[in-house]
Design a protein around this motif. Structure first.
Motif, mmCIF file in Angstrom:
data_model
loop_
_atom_site.group_PDB
_atom_site.id
_atom_site.type_symbol
_atom_site.label_atom_id
_atom_site.label_comp_id
_atom_site.label_asym_id
_atom_site.label_seq_id
_atom_site.Cartn_x
_atom_site.Cartn_y
_atom_site.Cartn_z
ATOM 1 N N SER A 8 -6.316 16.708 18.688
ATOM 2 C CA SER A 8 -5.455 17.418 17.749
ATOM 3 C C SER A 8 -5.924 17.115 16.329
ATOM 4 O O SER A 8 -6.277 15.976 16.014
ATOM 5 C CB SER A 8 -3.997 16.978 17.906
ATOM 6 O OG SER A 8 -3.494 17.314 19.186
ATOM 7 N N VAL A 63 -5.189 21.396 10.158
ATOM 8 C CA VAL A 63 -6.071 22.403 9.582
ATOM 9 C C VAL A 63 -5.337 23.150 8.470
ATOM 10 O O VAL A 63 -4.108 23.115 8.383
ATOM 11 C CB VAL A 63 -6.561 23.404 10.651
ATOM 12 C CG1 VAL A 63 -7.480 22.727 11.651
ATOM 13 C CG2 VAL A 63 -5.380 24.056 11.365
ATOM 14 N N CYS A 111 -8.721 26.584 12.725
ATOM 15 C CA CYS A 111 -8.521 26.148 14.114
ATOM 16 C C CYS A 111 -9.524 26.840 15.030
ATOM 17 O O CYS A 111 -10.119 26.220 15.909
ATOM 18 C CB CYS A 111 -7.093 26.458 14.553
ATOM 19 S SG CYS A 111 -6.625 25.682 16.123
ATOM 20 N N CYS A 169 -12.518 24.934 17.245
ATOM 21 C CA CYS A 169 -12.672 25.121 18.688
ATOM 22 C C CYS A 169 -14.046 25.678 19.024
ATOM 23 O O CYS A 169 -14.705 25.233 19.960
ATOM 24 C CB CYS A 169 -11.580 26.043 19.214
ATOM 25 S SG CYS A 169 -11.538 26.201 21.020
ATOM 26 N N TYR A 209 -7.024 26.867 22.594
ATOM 27 C CA TYR A 209 -6.281 25.987 21.695
ATOM 28 C C TYR A 209 -4.856 26.485 21.509
ATOM 29 O O TYR A 209 -4.549 27.663 21.688
ATOM 30 C CB TYR A 209 -6.981 25.840 20.345
ATOM 31 C CG TYR A 209 -7.120 27.100 19.525
ATOM 32 C CD1 TYR A 209 -6.081 27.576 18.714
ATOM 33 C CD2 TYR A 209 -8.310 27.825 19.540
ATOM 34 C CE1 TYR A 209 -6.220 28.732 17.954
ATOM 35 C CE2 TYR A 209 -8.458 28.984 18.786
ATOM 36 C CZ TYR A 209 -7.411 29.432 17.995
ATOM 37 O OH TYR A 209 -7.546 30.573 17.247
ATOM 38 N N PHE A 232 -1.905 26.455 18.508
ATOM 39 C CA PHE A 232 -1.693 26.247 17.071
ATOM 40 C C PHE A 232 -0.218 25.925 16.858
ATOM 41 O O PHE A 232 0.656 26.739 17.156
ATOM 42 C CB PHE A 232 -2.081 27.490 16.282
ATOM 43 C CG PHE A 232 -2.033 27.291 14.793
ATOM 44 C CD1 PHE A 232 -2.984 26.530 14.144
ATOM 45 C CD2 PHE A 232 -1.015 27.871 14.032
ATOM 46 C CE1 PHE A 232 -2.945 26.338 12.765
ATOM 47 C CE2 PHE A 232 -0.964 27.690 12.650
ATOM 48 C CZ PHE A 232 -1.934 26.911 12.018
ATOM 49 N N CYS A 240 -3.909 21.953 14.947
ATOM 50 C CA CYS A 240 -4.762 22.614 15.937
ATOM 51 C C CYS A 240 -4.923 21.685 17.136
ATOM 52 O O CYS A 240 -5.415 20.562 17.015
ATOM 53 C CB CYS A 240 -6.118 22.914 15.310
ATOM 54 S SG CYS A 240 -7.225 23.838 16.379
#
Length: 332
Positions: free
Chosen positions: A44, A47, A53, A57, A66, A68, A75
């Motif tokens: 985690s 961001v 994010c 990834c 992911y 959010f 993220c």
């Protein structure tokens, strides 16, 4: 909060439009507001925006999707997708979910190694004919040489799941796909890579106790299924010593015949046989009463009880043996 969600949704839609254009209109995951994948977050990070994010990834090959976390702009990188773990895909009004495996469109661990420069073994999701398949990519040289190795099967020689006559060798059905994520353990598995993954090399491994040994067959094919399912014998030329190296010092075979490859059997239906391996008998210039074998998917004399490993009787070179092993089959 409602205004924020609407604004966020518009940003995500715009972002996806950019991504689709950049990836030549490949199908992508549509973001799911109010949803999250739980239990599979491996990292985690805070961001500045949802865009960041996505970038985080994209840059981590372990990341398959992911979440959010909207209130704090956190993220959460996942190492699974909702397709691979639908039971963990839950409602959560404070998050939205996004998957990225479609964007990578990766079909093999070899591709991950050569194109994406992955060097660490990790669980990933391969795109097999638009069907997600979650498995552990083995990276580097664990005994079969360098590169990315895609798992195909794991067989337990003490069980009859993958005996010679099992239909699992001739059909296109998976068996315990979750076992494809766990490495060189004692879980049996058969993955869609059995019938979908082309290769130039086959890695064969056996584990007896905690000792693992590996050999490599240099063989090009559209899939392992294409070499085995029709039941036709296809020869290899590794030699008996190479096959015996899978077992170690206790390996034993009769001295003659030494027929090897795929779908190996002689003229007698009761004799030793192997889907992948070698058989031998004790009569020179005759190959019709084999009583010893080393291989995967075995059966026949001297015992049907062992489906992977070494079984030998009637004057083998290192005494009678009944050695069951775990078997591992990977391709590259």
């Amino acid at each position: 909060m409602d205004y924020f969600l609407i604004h966020l949704t518009l940003l995500v839609i715009f972002h996806l439009a950019v991504v689709i254009t950049a990836n030549q209109c490949k199908p992508v995951e549509v973001s799911s507001a109010g949803k999250a994948l739980k239990k599979h977050t491996f990292r985690s990070t805070a961001v500045a925006s949802v865009f960041e994010c996505q970038v985080v990834c994209d840059q981590d090959l372990q990341c398959q999707s992911y979440n959010f976390f909207i209130p704090e702009k956190i993220c959460e990188l996942n190492d699974r997708t909702k397709e691979a773990r639908p039971q963990d895909y839950v409602t959560d009004e404070t998050r939205f979910y996004m998957g990225i495996w479609h964007l990578r469109d990766v079909k093999s661990c070899k591709e991950l190694y050569e194109v994406f420069k992955a060097r660490k073994s990790h669980v990933t999701t391969l795109n097999m004919d638009s069907t997600p398949t979650s498995l552990l990519c083995h990276m580097g040289d664990f005994g079969c040489g360098d590169g990315g190795w895609t798992p195909v099967m794991k067989t337990d020689g003490n069980k009859q799941t993958f005996r010679y006559n099992s239909t699992l060798w001739s059909n296109t059905e998976s068996f315990n796909p979750a076992g494809g994520e766990t490495g060189f353990d004692n879980q049996e598995t058969k993955l869609p890579t059995y019938w979908k993954t082309p290769f130039d090399k086959i890695c064969l491994g056996m584990k007896i106790g905690q000792h693992k040994r590996f050999i490599v067959i240099n063989k090009q094919a559209s899939s392992l299924f294409s070499l085995i399912a029709d039941g036709k014998h296809r020869n290899t030329a590794l030699g008996r010593d190479t096959w015996k190296s899978l077992i170690g010092a206790n390996a034993s075979l009769q001295r003659f015949c030494n027929k090897e490859g795929f779908n190996v059997m002689d003229n007698s239906i009761e004799s030793a046989k192997a889907r992948i391996g070698i058989i031998a008998d004790d009569v020179e210039n005759v190959c019709q009463n084999a009583d010893s074998r080393i291989g995967f998917g075995t059966g026949g004399r001297p015992t049907d009880a062992i489906s992977c490993g070494n079984a030998a009787a009637f004057n083998p070179d290192n005494g009678d043996k009944n050695i069951a092993s775990m078997g591992y089959i990977l391709v590259q």
